[in-house]
Design an enzyme around this catalytic site. Structure first.
Site: not given
Ligand SMILES: *[C@@H]1O[C@H](CO)[C@@H](O)[C@H](O)[C@H]1NC(C)=O
Ligand SMILES: CC(=O)N[C@H]1CO[C@H](CO)[C@@H](O)[C@@H]1O
Length: 493
Positions: A130, A184, A187-188, A191
């Site tokens: 990222s 990940k 994480h997105n 976000e």
């Protein structure tokens, strides 16, 4: 012999390759389209890195240029292109070589490929990357998963390539299998939540408070010096300040209000549902993107309500104290962010338990402190919260965050009230408050839902005045139930 190879030289791949060369590792690069490889080599030359970076025209020369055990990072589009690249590599790779997928792949695809290449003695990892272009070039946040044994062979490189913060490089071994992809992905999702909440803060300040773009820029710059200090707040301030290069005014006002997406946010929400983890803020962000996509329908609905029912577009409320509103929105945004991060962390925790990944939540928060899109000052506080209590079930009950939320809840409610009064939707801010209000309540109206379930489906219920796991069924109304049994009770396994 080169230390490492990289396959796939689109924007992220090219930048990561240059970063690796910049950190002193010799690297071989390959792309199916040779022009891409040439472009990467030319850029390396311009940045005086051409002694470290070499391009190859085919898989054979590329693989043979690497020191054993060979290490190859793939940065190609998830799905079929990854499978095709693996086939190309396998033709020349040998036992103990390592393939590392750096794309946003679905974690189960990684686990399938691990088995597939494992049968040939090749080791397979998936590493979340990222940070966008800039992060890839200067130092991203890296989330590598796969066998720990294979990780040892890339550890030295990834530690140098990752972003560096006060407590070390933004990389840690995540866990077995597809753990790197999964983390990940979430994480997105986080976000998505952050961006939705920030866009709502913008809407409240602009539409309810009447703030101009320069005033918004100032507010966000000020926020960057507070508990909201973060990459997204910082770039948002810069966005507010950007003048239109093709006409009058500010560029932001010319950008179409229709958000794109690539799928990781949707996967996060699907996984939350699979794991029975409440993630309403992240879901609101996803729904926000779906609704934004209905631009034509919204246009028609706006016209319909305006002309037929006199419902105007929201406009600034009279007598709003702008400075006070900025202060309240800051508090609301921070409190909602805590809810959103709690949800994301809980999705990861639930999956880690299900899969036996043994993910350390504190070190996850640590590696997100730098490099990545959600990097923020408060990730250090999240790290500390998990260090205080490894088994923490929710950030909302950590002593530090509990105090912060309690201090801010009044302003949080006030902001939502103002938005609702003005007719401005704040789904992320308000569902986060609902999440907080539900989570902190001893007794919820779920008793009624349970009674209804027992009424129409004999699903049975537990009683507040009897031990847990003792189940009761009642015929709530004789006209609906069987005639002879009034109340029956019993045990259910
Ligand atoms: C925002 O804060 C970060 C970290 O404290 C700092 O590096 C950055 O320069 C700040 N940005 C602005 C626009 O003030
Ligand atoms: C491995 C590989 O061939 N990767 C990429 C090469 O460049 C094209 C165009 O940018 C990509 O579409 C490929 O995936």
């Amino acid at each position: 012999m080169a230390s490492i190879g990289l396959c796939g030289l689109a924007v992220m791949g090219q930048n990561l390759a240059l970063n690796i060369a910049d950190k002193g590792f010799s690297i071989s690069v390959y792309n199916r389209t040779y022009a891409k490889t040439e472009a990467a080599v030319a850029r390396a030359k311009k940045e005086k890195l051409d002694d470290k970076l070499h391009g190859y025209e085919n898989f054979k020369d590329f693989v043979h240029s690497l020191a054993k055990p060979r290490r190859v990072i793939m940065l190609v589009q998830a799905g079929k292109p990854v499978d095709a690249t693996i086939e190309g590599l396998l033709e020349f790779m040998e036992k103990d070589d390592i393939i590392i997928d750096g794309g946003n792949e679905w974690y189960e695809n990684t686990e399938r490929r691990q088995k597939y290449v494992g049968d040939k003695g090749v080791r397979y990892m998936a590493m979340g990357v990222s940070g966008g272009e800039e992060g890839a070039r200067r130092g991203p946040s890296l989330m590598p998963g796969g066998t720990q044994e294979a990780y040892k062979y890339i550890e030295e490189i990834v530690k140098k390539v990752a972003a560096q913060v006060d407590d070390g490089p933004c990389v840690t071994y995540i866990g077995e299998g597809g753990a790197g992809n999964f983390v990940k992905m979430v994480h997105n999702g986080i976000e998505y939540g952050d961006m939705q909440l920030i866009s709502e803060a913008y809407d409240v300040l602009k539409t309810v408070g009447g703030l101009t773009n320069p005033e918004l820029e100032q507010a966000f710059n000020d926020w960057n010096k507070t508990e909201l200090n973060s990459f997204l707040i910082e770039i948002t301030a810069l966005i507010f300040g950007k003048k239109d290069d093709q006409g009058e005014g500010f560029l932001l006002d010319k950008v179409l209000d229709k958000t794109g997406m690539k799928g990781t946010g949707k996967w996060t929400v699907q996984q939350a549902a699979e794991l029975s983890v409440a993630a309403p803020t992240i879901e609101a962000a996803l729904d926000g993107r779906f609704l934004s996509g209905l631009k034509d329908e919204r246009k028609q609905a706006a016209k319909f309500y305006q002309t037929k029912h006199g419902l105007k577009e929201p406009e600034p409320l009279k007598g709003v104290d702008k400075a006070k509103l900025v202060d309240m929105v800051r508090q609301a945004l921070y409190a909602a962010k805590i809810c959103s991060y709690s949800q994301g962390m809980n999705i990861i925790r639930a999956k880690s338990i299900e899969k036996g990944w043994n993910i350390n939540m504190g070190s996850l928060a640590r590696i997100w402190k730098g490099g990545c899109i959600i990097r923020a000052g408060f990730l250090d506080d999240i790290k500390q919260a998990y260090e205080r209590n490894l088994e923490l079930h929710n950030l909302l009950v950590d002593p530090y965050f509990g105090e912060k939320v309690a201090e801010r809840q009044e302003a949080w409610r006030e902001v939502i009230k103002l938005a609702i009064t003005a007719g401005v939707a704040v789904p992320g801010l308000s569902i986060s408050l609902a999440y907080f209000d539900a989570y902190r309540r001893d007794r919820l109206p779920a008793n009624l839902v349970q009674a209804q379930r027992d009424f129409f489906g004999s699903h049975t219920y537990e009683r507040v005045d009897k031990p847990a796991d003792q189940w009761f069924h009642t015929v709530w109304d004789e006209n609906f139930g069987s005639a002879d049994s009034i109340t029956t009770s019993g045990y259910k396994s």
